[in-house]
Design an enzyme around this catalytic site. Structure first.
Site, PDB file in Angstrom:
ATOM      1  CE  LYS A 157       0.802   1.488   4.401  1.00 29.95           C
ATOM      2  NZ  LYS A 157       1.600   2.662   4.697  1.00 29.95           N
ATOM      3  CG  ASP A 169      -0.556  -0.053   8.286  1.00 31.74           C
ATOM      4  OD1 ASP A 169      -1.347   0.858   8.603  1.00 31.74           O
ATOM      5  OD2 ASP A 169       0.648   0.130   8.043  1.00 31.74           O
TER       6      ASP A 169
HETATM    7  O1  C5P Z   1       0.017  -1.018  14.963  1.00 32.25           O
HETATM    8  P1  C5P Z   1       1.457  -1.173  14.600  1.00 32.25           P
HETATM    9  O2  C5P Z   1       2.107  -2.302  15.337  1.00 32.25           O
HETATM   10  O3  C5P Z   1       1.674  -1.228  13.132  1.00 32.25           O
HETATM   11  O4  C5P Z   1       2.160   0.160  15.075  1.00 32.25           O
HETATM   12  C1  C5P Z   1       3.551   0.247  15.220  1.00 32.25           C
HETATM   13  C2  C5P Z   1       3.897   1.433  16.110  1.00 32.25           C
HETATM   14  O5  C5P Z   1       3.596   2.656  15.424  1.00 32.25           O
HETATM   15  C3  C5P Z   1       3.102   1.518  17.389  1.00 32.25           C
HETATM   16  O6  C5P Z   1       3.721   0.766  18.403  1.00 32.25           O
HETATM   17  C4  C5P Z   1       3.130   3.005  17.696  1.00 32.25           C
HETATM   18  O7  C5P Z   1       4.370   3.378  18.261  1.00 32.25           O
HETATM   19  C5  C5P Z   1       3.070   3.621  16.312  1.00 32.25           C
HETATM   20  N1  C5P Z   1       1.697   3.958  15.898  1.00 32.25           N
HETATM   21  C6  C5P Z   1       1.054   5.035  16.483  1.00 32.25           C
HETATM   22  N2  C5P Z   1      -0.210   5.367  16.079  1.00 32.25           N
HETATM   23  C7  C5P Z   1      -0.838   4.678  15.095  1.00 32.25           C
HETATM   24  C8  C5P Z   1      -0.185   3.578  14.480  1.00 32.25           C
HETATM   25  C9  C5P Z   1       1.080   3.245  14.902  1.00 32.25           C
HETATM   26  O8  C5P Z   1       1.606   5.691  17.372  1.00 32.25           O
HETATM   27  N3  C5P Z   1      -2.056   5.039  14.719  1.00 32.25           N
END
Ligand code: C5P
Length: 287
Positions: A9, A134
């Site tokens: 994406k 995601d």
């Molecule tokens: O959800 P995911 O594991 O992909 O997110 C990775 C990191 O990115 C999270 O631990 C956080 O630090 C940051 N993040 C965030 N806000 C979001 C998505 C991700 O702060 N909406």
């Protein structure tokens, strides 16, 4: 045995609205799936989860999101039996292209088929959101406004089919780092998602392009000037629009035609260390 594609994406817009109580950021981002995809093949086996991947340096245990997806769905659905996951990687890693999420989404979908679980897309999205923000988008694909921490999906009209050139510089960007750095120095400019969505509904790609902006780009670019260098190269190569995807560092360019994009790709390959892919926008997930 089932084989499923996990698509990359890009973010056409990415806005951060605030910090949440759970430590995540409230975001509003228009996401777009691409034809560029990993191929994930799941094979049923007696017990346990094993994983092979053709890219050196990628984990094949719980640290791999696809592995975690298989473990989660097996636990939640009480599956008796195991699975072997084989991943053929094409999507650059730690790139801002949701490659890991694509593999996890394909694994959830594949397990649903392989074990005839009968879960709906919405149910798969709830599972996916538990392991990565995601993953719900990777399950549905197409053109979507994602809100909340990225897991709430609103389907939009498809972005007009467009040639996309990706150039990933040889630097690694950690997503948590990018969000933290944003908090320290929040950029003043924000994209206007409402305008973008209105333009999209009217099929007005030129006006969409005027409203494309990623608030994480100034943050990543400050630490990695190669991002602005690549954007300039994209523009010089004839891109009608160029931006960084997600938390980066991949830069993408939208092009009017394949020959122009292919020529720009050739120059990138010759003059930079970028990992380069010529691809296009793709519609919602279809089996
Ligand atoms: O959800 P995911 O594991 O992909 O997110 C990775 C990191 O990115 C999270 O631990 C956080 O630090 C940051 N993040 C965030 N806000 C979001 C998505 C991700 O702060 N909406």
């Amino acid at each position: 045995m089932v084989t499923i594609l996990g698509r990359a994406k890009i973010n056409l817009t990415l806005d951060i609205l605030g910090l949440r109580d759970d430590g995540y950021h409230e975001i509003a981002t228009v996401m777009q799936s691409l034809s560029l995809a990993d191929t994930i093949t799941l094979t049923r086996k007696e017990e346990g989860i094993t994983l092979t991947v053709d890219r050196p340096g990628l984990e094949s245990d719980e640290r791999n999101l696809a592995y975690r997806a298989a473990a989660l769905i097996a636990k939640e659905c009480g599956i008796r039996g195991g699975v072997h996951i084989d991943i053929v990687k094409r999507i650059p890693i730690t790139a801002g292209l949701a490659g890991g999420s694509a593999d996890a989404a394909a694994t959830l979908r594949g397990m649903n088929d392989l074990y005839e679980l009968g879960l709906s897309d919405a149910e798969l999205c709830v599972l996916g959101a538990q392991i990565g923000s995601d993953i719900p988008f990777s399950l549905v694909g197409g053109t979507v406004l994602a809100t909340g921490r990225g897991e709430i999906m609103q389907r939009l009209s498809d972005f007009p089919e467009t040639v996309v050139l990706l150039a990933k510089p040889p630097v690694a960007v950690s997503t948590p780092w990018a969000y933290r750095s944003y908090d320290e120095h929040p950029p003043e400019f924000h994209p206007d998602n409402a305008e973008f969505i209105d333009a999209l509904a009217r099929g007005d790609r030129a006006r969409c392009i005027q409203h494309m902006f990623n608030v994480l780009e100034p943050v990543t670019e400050a630490a990695h000037p190669v991002v602005s260098e690549y954007r300039e190269r994209m523009r010089n190569g004839g891109a009608v629009c160029t931006m960084m995807s997600g938390s980066g560092p991949t830069v993408f360019g939208l092009f009017e035609d394949v020959p122009t994009a292919a020529h720009a790709a050739e120059i990138f390959c010759r003059e930079t260390e970028a990992e380069v892919h010529l691809t296009q926008t793709s519609r919602k997930y279809e089996e």
